[in-house]
Design a protein around this motif. Sequence first.
Motif, short mmCIF file in Angstrom:
data_model
loop_
_atom_site.label_atom_id
_atom_site.label_comp_id
_atom_site.label_asym_id
_atom_site.label_seq_id
_atom_site.Cartn_x
_atom_site.Cartn_y
_atom_site.Cartn_z
N GLY A 37 -3.21 5.23 12.91
CA GLY A 37 -3.72 6.55 13.25
C GLY A 37 -2.66 7.60 13.44
O GLY A 37 -2.97 8.79 13.60
N SER A 38 -1.38 7.21 13.42
CA SER A 38 -0.28 8.16 13.57
C SER A 38 -0.13 8.98 12.28
O SER A 38 0.09 8.41 11.20
N ARG A 39 -0.26 10.29 12.41
CA ARG A 39 -0.15 11.14 11.21
C ARG A 39 1.20 10.96 10.53
O ARG A 39 1.28 10.87 9.30
N ARG A 40 2.27 10.89 11.32
CA ARG A 40 3.60 10.72 10.74
C ARG A 40 3.69 9.42 9.94
O ARG A 40 4.24 9.39 8.83
N GLU A 41 3.11 8.34 10.49
CA GLU A 41 3.17 7.05 9.80
C GLU A 41 2.27 7.05 8.56
O GLU A 41 2.64 6.48 7.53
N VAL A 42 1.11 7.70 8.64
CA VAL A 42 0.23 7.79 7.48
C VAL A 42 0.95 8.49 6.33
O VAL A 42 0.96 8.01 5.19
N ILE A 43 1.58 9.62 6.63
CA ILE A 43 2.29 10.37 5.60
C ILE A 43 3.44 9.55 5.03
O ILE A 43 3.66 9.50 3.82
N ALA A 44 4.17 8.85 5.91
CA ALA A 44 5.29 8.03 5.45
C ALA A 44 4.83 6.91 4.52
O ALA A 44 5.46 6.63 3.49
N LEU A 45 3.71 6.28 4.86
CA LEU A 45 3.20 5.20 4.01
C LEU A 45 2.73 5.74 2.65
O LEU A 45 3.01 5.14 1.60
N LEU A 46 2.03 6.87 2.67
CA LEU A 46 1.57 7.45 1.40
C LEU A 46 2.74 7.86 0.53
O LEU A 46 2.72 7.69 -0.70
N ARG A 47 3.79 8.41 1.14
CA ARG A 47 4.98 8.79 0.35
C ARG A 47 5.67 7.56 -0.21
O ARG A 47 6.17 7.59 -1.36
N ALA A 48 5.71 6.48 0.56
CA ALA A 48 6.33 5.25 0.05
C ALA A 48 5.54 4.70 -1.14
O ALA A 48 6.13 4.24 -2.12
N ILE A 49 4.21 4.78 -1.06
CA ILE A 49 3.38 4.34 -2.18
C ILE A 49 3.67 5.19 -3.41
O ILE A 49 3.76 4.70 -4.53
N SER A 50 3.82 6.51 -3.20
CA SER A 50 4.12 7.42 -4.29
C SER A 50 5.50 7.15 -4.88
O SER A 50 5.67 7.06 -6.10
N ASP A 51 6.49 7.00 -3.99
CA ASP A 51 7.87 6.79 -4.45
C ASP A 51 8.01 5.50 -5.26
O ASP A 51 8.79 5.45 -6.23
N LYS A 52 7.27 4.48 -4.88
CA LYS A 52 7.35 3.19 -5.58
C LYS A 52 6.40 3.12 -6.78
O LYS A 52 6.31 2.09 -7.43
N LYS A 53 5.69 4.25 -7.01
CA LYS A 53 4.78 4.34 -8.16
C LYS A 53 3.78 3.17 -8.17
O LYS A 53 3.50 2.58 -9.22
N GLN A 54 3.24 2.87 -7.00
CA GLN A 54 2.26 1.81 -6.89
C GLN A 54 0.92 2.23 -7.50
O GLN A 54 0.50 3.37 -7.33
N GLU A 55 0.29 1.31 -8.20
CA GLU A 55 -1.05 1.58 -8.70
C GLU A 55 -2.03 1.69 -7.54
O GLU A 55 -1.92 0.95 -6.55
N VAL A 56 -2.98 2.61 -7.65
CA VAL A 56 -3.99 2.82 -6.61
C VAL A 56 -5.36 2.75 -7.27
O VAL A 56 -5.61 3.44 -8.27
N ARG A 57 -6.24 1.91 -6.73
CA ARG A 57 -7.61 1.86 -7.21
C ARG A 57 -8.45 2.85 -6.42
O ARG A 57 -8.38 2.88 -5.19
N VAL A 58 -9.21 3.65 -7.12
CA VAL A 58 -10.07 4.61 -6.45
C VAL A 58 -11.50 4.35 -6.91
O VAL A 58 -11.74 4.11 -8.09
#
Length: 252
Positions: free
Chosen positions: A19-40
């Motif tokens: 629930g930490s906004r800072r941690e949420v943003i950090a995780l999303l950026r890490a997913i972006s930086d590592k070019k992880q596939e995301v299922r939507v």
Amino acid sequence: MQPFIADTDTENWHDFEVGSRREVIALLRAISDKKQEVRVAARDGGAVYTTAILAVDGDADTVLIDRPLDPDYERALLSGDVSFETSLDKIRIFFGSDSLHPSLHDGKPALKMAVPASLIRLQRREYYRMATPLTNPVRVSIPLPPELGGGVGVFPLADISVGGIAILDNQFVLGDTIGRDYAECRIELPDLGNITTNLQIRNMLDMTLLNNKPNRRLGCQFIDMGRGAAAAVQRYITKLERERNARINGIG
């Protein structure tokens, strides 16, 4: 909006909520930086596709994702709630959005959403399933409603996790209703006694066994399970792991 978590039997997923906004943003950026596939996926199941997180802007409160080429998929995703699933360092990540909008990223089409208020982070241990013995199987007793004939049905387990069980219904007693709840179900755990919990049918698979007999496998999620019962399930899983490892070492 909370994500809908498919293909998992995890109970009390709030325990794994970030629930930490800072941690949420950090995780999303890490997913972006590592070019992880995301299922939507659209909540109604009408569209599922693979995308990627293009950019995360905490100051603007926006996340940009790659835009599907198929206009039908895009219309489905723009129509309402959607859920995302990806992984980061072998940890499954889930988050959701109630609104996607057309946008641009570096001059190319994209979809925009608000930074989610929270996400779910599930490590492998939380949804690990352990097969139960084929000989002398573990059984669950499920009280049946009048429309299913009443009485109590007894079913062998196929596997067990801290979030739920898979059962075999070779007489097709329970039908095929996904989402149906069954109250006061009793599971007989060898050497640990009986536990009682509510179950919800989450998925179904019809099979043909080696003897050509039909069978049905039902994935069930624990609902409102008490701490003592959950602890007993974890002890039983640990017991099964020890027995399996002993067999492996004996063979080796």
